[in-house]
Write an enzyme that holds these catalytic residues in place. Structure first.
Site, PDB file in Angstrom:
ATOM      1  N   ASP A 198      54.111  65.062  65.127  1.00 56.72           N
ATOM      2  CA  ASP A 198      53.614  66.442  65.082  1.00 56.72           C
ATOM      3  C   ASP A 198      54.535  67.310  65.937  1.00 56.72           C
ATOM      4  O   ASP A 198      54.846  68.453  65.590  1.00 56.72           O
ATOM      5  CB  ASP A 198      52.166  66.548  65.604  1.00 56.72           C
ATOM      6  CG  ASP A 198      51.132  66.568  64.460  1.00 56.72           C
ATOM      7  OD1 ASP A 198      51.344  65.877  63.448  1.00 56.72           O
ATOM      8  OD2 ASP A 198      50.116  67.294  64.586  1.00 56.72           O
ATOM      9  N   TYR A 243      46.374  51.304  66.348  1.00 56.74           N
ATOM     10  CA  TYR A 243      45.535  51.572  65.192  1.00 56.74           C
ATOM     11  C   TYR A 243      44.872  50.305  64.638  1.00 56.74           C
ATOM     12  O   TYR A 243      44.151  50.374  63.643  1.00 56.74           O
ATOM     13  CB  TYR A 243      46.349  52.236  64.070  1.00 56.74           C
ATOM     14  CG  TYR A 243      46.598  53.709  64.257  1.00 56.74           C
ATOM     15  CD1 TYR A 243      47.026  54.218  65.483  1.00 56.74           C
ATOM     16  CD2 TYR A 243      46.425  54.600  63.214  1.00 56.74           C
ATOM     17  CE1 TYR A 243      47.280  55.573  65.649  1.00 56.74           C
ATOM     18  CE2 TYR A 243      46.672  55.958  63.365  1.00 56.74           C
ATOM     19  CZ  TYR A 243      47.097  56.441  64.586  1.00 56.74           C
ATOM     20  OH  TYR A 243      47.348  57.774  64.738  1.00 56.74           O
TER      21      TYR A 243
HETATM   22  C1  IPM Z   1      49.204  61.059  60.257  1.00 52.30           C
HETATM   23  C2  IPM Z   1      47.751  61.326  60.550  1.00 52.30           C
HETATM   24  C3  IPM Z   1      46.956  60.047  60.537  1.00 52.30           C
HETATM   25  C4  IPM Z   1      47.551  59.085  61.549  1.00 52.30           C
HETATM   26  C5  IPM Z   1      45.469  60.242  60.869  1.00 52.30           C
HETATM   27  C6  IPM Z   1      44.869  61.264  59.981  1.00 52.30           C
HETATM   28  C7  IPM Z   1      44.704  58.969  60.866  1.00 52.30           C
HETATM   29  O1  IPM Z   1      47.630  61.992  61.757  1.00 52.30           O
HETATM   30  O2  IPM Z   1      49.494  60.517  59.173  1.00 52.30           O
HETATM   31  O3  IPM Z   1      50.056  61.426  61.058  1.00 52.30           O
HETATM   32  O4  IPM Z   1      47.307  59.204  62.743  1.00 52.30           O
HETATM   33  O5  IPM Z   1      48.277  58.210  61.106  1.00 52.30           O
HETATM   34 MN    MN Z   2      49.518  62.615  62.609  1.00 55.42          MN
END
Ligand code: IPM
Ligand code: MN
Ligand code: NAD
Length: 358
Positions: free
Chosen positions: A250, A137
């Protein structure tokens, strides 16, 4: 009486529906446990962007810095490119406030059905610690020759020894504090990524030497995904890079019932700036405005915030009420197979908070 100053950013979509619910739970337990919460709401997000060309004001971090914590809903709007919304609000806060440890518990609560056959409440209980300030990131990259056949796009994953070591150390400390399986599982892809991920493996091995009382395991991320489905009950603390931690959480939310139940704490463990607490999920445009978003992830994120602020009793009240409502199974939103609403689940939690307090 201590009073905590909390910045609330509801954001977009269902962020605006779940945050009032989570704030109501916060107010209720504060009153019972005898402390104050002074909330300031910031109308930042996609509407702000459409009106003013920015997701948040230029001095937003200076505005947020004096707060004890940030309570965040979600951002994301189908009318705006996602990298604009997220890089304009959430990600700069995580980086700017050095919230390097993103803690995401995955608990299968009694009363919740896992999509995994044969897993029942209590079977799954682990935490993913996600590196939250660098890795994949890191906004390092660029492009050449746009809109031509020769177009080039580069995005450079960036791993520092400082950043890698501190998050791995955080994971080991957490495994000690949890005192459950006393296991840390590191997740990488070092068979393919011989620089960054092989480096991560080396740092993991070095840090592990300082924790002889904690068992270790290293998994490749593809196998880790398989094992989260096959043997989720074996895990205790998992530690992974920013992107892998995102993907794993997720999945861990799905196997424990729903994204609507998964909380997240973006911690600055040194407390040099406020930490941010939010649900794992996003703005869910597919259900926004329908009044059916599950508010429990945001409420549990609120509990993590109270815990981090040192208000353990109040955090426990929220968690116990959420557990109670899930076990009872009468107020359940559609993501968990029910026909309840944000409102009915919120009312059930608020009632339980009072009932549990006797
Ligand atoms: C999360 C989200 C964020 C991430 C996105 C929206 C940038 O998916 O908090 O899990 O990837 O960190
Ligand atoms: Mn996420
Ligand atoms: P999402 O998490 O918003 O939704 C994924 C699915 O889960 C959808 O079907 C949604 O209806 C469901 N869901 C999520 N939260 C729920 C809840 N509380 N109750 C019931 N169901 C719930 O992910 P997405 O659809 O990939 O992304 C939508 C937008 O949100 C995008 O703009 C994305 O960039 C953004 N996003 C923001 C954050 C954040 O602000 N932290 C996190 C993830 C995604």
């Amino acid at each position: 009486m201590s009073t905590y100053h909390i910045a609330v950013i509801a954001g977009d979509g269902i962020g605006r529906e779940i945050m009032p619910a989570a704030v109501a739970a916060l107010d209720a337990v504060a009153a019972l446990s005898g402390f104050g919460v002074a909330l300031e709401h910031f109308p930042w997000g996609s509407e702000h962007y459409l009106e003013r060309g920015r997701m948040m004001p230029e001095d937003a971090l200076d505005v947020l810095r004096p707060f004890d914590a940030i309570f965040f809903g979600a951002v994301g709007d189908p009318r705006i490119q996602d990298n604009v919304t997220l890089n304009g609000l959430l990600l700069p806060i995580r980086r700017g406030f050095d919230q390097y440890a993103c803690v995401r518990p995955a608990v299968l609560y009694p009363g919740v059905r896992s999509p995994l056959v044969g897993r029942k409440g209590g079977d799954i209980d682990f935490v993913v610690v996600r590196e939250n300030t660098e890795g994949e990131y890191a906004q390092i990259g660029g492009g050449l020759y746009p809109d031509t056949p020769q177009e080039v796009a580069m995005q450079t994953a960036t791993f520092t020894r400082y950043g890698t070591e501190r998050v791995i150390r955080f994971a080991f400390d957490l495994a000690r504090r949890r005192s459950r399986k006393r296991l840390v599982t590191s997740v990488t892809k070092s068979n393919a990524q011989g620089y960054s991920m092989a480096f991560w493996d080396r740092v993991f091995t070095a840090v592990a030497r300082d924790y002889p009382d904690i068992r270790t395991e290293s998994l490749l991320v593809d196998a880790a995904c398989m094992d989260l489905v096959r043997r989720p009950n074996d895990f205790d603390v998992m530690v992974a890079s920013n992107l892998f931690g995102d993907i794993l959480t997720d999945l861990s939310a799905a196997i424990t019932g729903s994204l609507g139940l998964a909380p997240s704490a973006n911690l600055n463990p040194a407390r040099t700036a406020p930490s941010l607490f939010e649900p794992v999920h996003g703005s869910a445009p597919d259900i926004a405005g329908k009044g059916i978003a599950n508010p429990l992830a945001a409420m549990l994120a609120g509990a993590m915030m109270l815990d981090f602020l040192g208000e353990k009793e109040a955090a426990g009240r929220v968690e116990q009420a959420v557990r109670g409502v899930l076990a009872e199974g009468t107020a359940v939103t559609p993501d968990l197979g029910g026909s309840g609403t944000t409102r009915s689940v919120t009312d059930a939690v608020l009632a339980r908070i009072q009932r549990d307090a006797g």
